[in-house]
Design an enzyme around this catalytic site. Sequence first.
Site, short mmCIF file in Angstrom:
data_model
loop_
_atom_site.label_atom_id
_atom_site.label_comp_id
_atom_site.label_asym_id
_atom_site.label_seq_id
_atom_site.Cartn_x
_atom_site.Cartn_y
_atom_site.Cartn_z
N ASP A 190 0.91 -1.03 -0.12
CA ASP A 190 0.17 0.09 0.05
C ASP A 190 1.00 1.27 0.04
O ASP A 190 1.60 1.34 0.99
CB ASP A 190 -0.89 0.06 1.06
N HIS A 191 0.97 1.87 -1.21
CA HIS A 191 2.07 2.81 -1.13
C HIS A 191 2.06 4.12 -0.28
O HIS A 191 2.87 4.56 -0.01
CB HIS A 191 2.58 3.24 -2.60
N HIS A 197 -5.83 2.74 1.07
CA HIS A 197 -5.18 4.01 1.67
C HIS A 197 -5.56 4.76 2.82
O HIS A 197 -5.03 5.00 3.87
CB HIS A 197 -4.86 5.14 0.44
C1 BG6 Z 1 -3.48 4.60 -6.48
C2 BG6 Z 1 -4.82 4.89 -7.09
O1 BG6 Z 1 -3.39 3.38 -5.61
O2 BG6 Z 1 -3.15 5.85 -5.51
C3 BG6 Z 1 -4.97 6.03 -8.01
O3 BG6 Z 1 -5.16 3.69 -7.80
C4 BG6 Z 1 -4.59 7.31 -7.06
O4 BG6 Z 1 -6.11 6.07 -8.38
C5 BG6 Z 1 -3.27 7.15 -6.47
O5 BG6 Z 1 -4.60 8.30 -8.14
C6 BG6 Z 1 -3.00 8.22 -5.55
O6 BG6 Z 1 -1.69 8.05 -5.00
P1 BG6 Z 1 -0.74 9.54 -4.78
O7 BG6 Z 1 0.39 8.87 -4.21
O8 BG6 Z 1 -0.80 10.08 -6.05
O9 BG6 Z 1 -1.51 10.14 -3.61
#
Ligand code: BG6
Length: 504
Positions: free
Chosen positions: A185-186, A248
């Site tokens: 989960d980045h 997230h």
């Molecule tokens: C991803 C989603 O996990 O996270 C995307 O699939 C989203 O739809 C993105 O845009 C948002 O990540 P960040 O790091 O740009 O906030």
Amino acid sequence: MKKKNNLHPTIFVIFGGTGDLNKRKLAPALYNLFTEGYMPPNFAIIGTGRTPFTDAKYQDVLLESVNEFSRNGKAKKETWNTFAEQVHYCSTDINEPKTFENLKADIEKYQKKFGPETQVIYYLAVAPNFFPLIAESLCKYKLTQDEDNSRIVIEKPFGNDLDSAKELNLLLSGIFTEKQIYRIDHYLGKETVQNMMAFRFANSLFEPLWNRTYIEHVQISVTEQLGVGDRGGYYEDAGALRDMVQNHLLQLLCLVGMEAPINFDADEIRDRKVEVLKAMRPFRPEEISANTVRGQYSKGWVEGKEVPGYRSEKGVDPNSNTETFAAVKFFIDNWRWQGIPFYLRTGKRLNQTSSIITIQFKDVPHHIFSSGAAESWQQNRLIISIQPEMSIRLQVQAKRPGLKMVLNPVDMVFDYKGTYDTDTPEAYETLLLDVMTGDQTLFMRGDQVEAAWELVMPIIDAWENKKSLGFPNYHADSWGPESAEALIARDGYHWFTLPLKDKE
Ligand code: BG6
């Protein structure tokens, strides 16, 4: 270049080596880890994909990606050349047994060169329907049986619902032990998100206030200016709940809501987070409409450019019922949080790209200032801004300078930019390094993923079973549907935003 660690030799096998994720995130992250001395002395990257590339051609493709997407800008020629020597390509068709035979031969070649302690990391940067086949083939070709030295990294989405997540967990647990599985989960790799642990558990100041006695409500707002772009095909089956809330946003909620862990062990921390998910109040079908809001964007203007509505995006059904906005009011049923609402919202094509967590504290028990003095009265708030601004603000009341007693809210700010002069690593740099060092703290455990699915399933079911007649219900560049304002206004609050620096 000074080496910053003494990791075991590592082979990265990237399934989806020609895909978008590798180009935008993984290749730049691995290269930055290399330039900063975090890669092991011996490593190899094997990109796999269907396109027939030579090693040299593949290295060129990655160089272009690094030049375009790395936070450090263009790669330096000499450094890149040294890095590129470790980059190889293996043309694959995962339906063909030959693919895994070739891959095995490549891996064994490096294992022989690097020695018996070599670890192999399989990164599945492919569409989720390929996860089972790849995992099973890795097992069949005996590429996973060394528990200490082989790991698998699974990108989201982990399942499409509770049943499919359970099925995938079951399949993986038949092949790997849990300590070999890294579910990404980045958001957990983002610097500010990691800082929440430090903020909460390395300071004695906040813990006494961190409960239902002092906190009035919590907001977690992750808004994006971009639309779905060319990901319409994927997004149609996902929607905001699956794409953002299940993973997230609920992870952020866990970090706010969790009890103090007794140490920094991955399982200890993940246990505390699962407890939060398990304590969250599940929705009964009849409670969903009062506690949730879904939205879908229509066309509009963003920074002077006309942008299409969701239903006109590539790969999207012109009558789509998929939500591009979701807001939910949750409760955590435990002693710490009983009765305190947690409002979550996320959406695409909104007015700002901004991820903030706001903790609003209760009002003072008794007002002693005149209404004139307290015209701009505001309860104390703690705002943790994850992006684009990386800051923590404590908003308090102060006396405005002057001869009269007039109060106004002021911010006590910890701003990363003003405090540190080092660059912040990208989430993927942190996460890839953790996979190499074998640290699972920032990765989702199987039970966490299932608990999060369990919580959102009643909402998904309700929304999928009942087509929204109101879609599209918000304009691009707005703050989402009006009903999302009403959801929180009914309780006497409003959604907080931070003024963007260039809009101030
Ligand atoms: C991803 C989603 O996990 O996270 C995307 O699939 C989203 O739809 C993105 O845009 C948002 O990540 P960040 O790091 O740009 O906030």
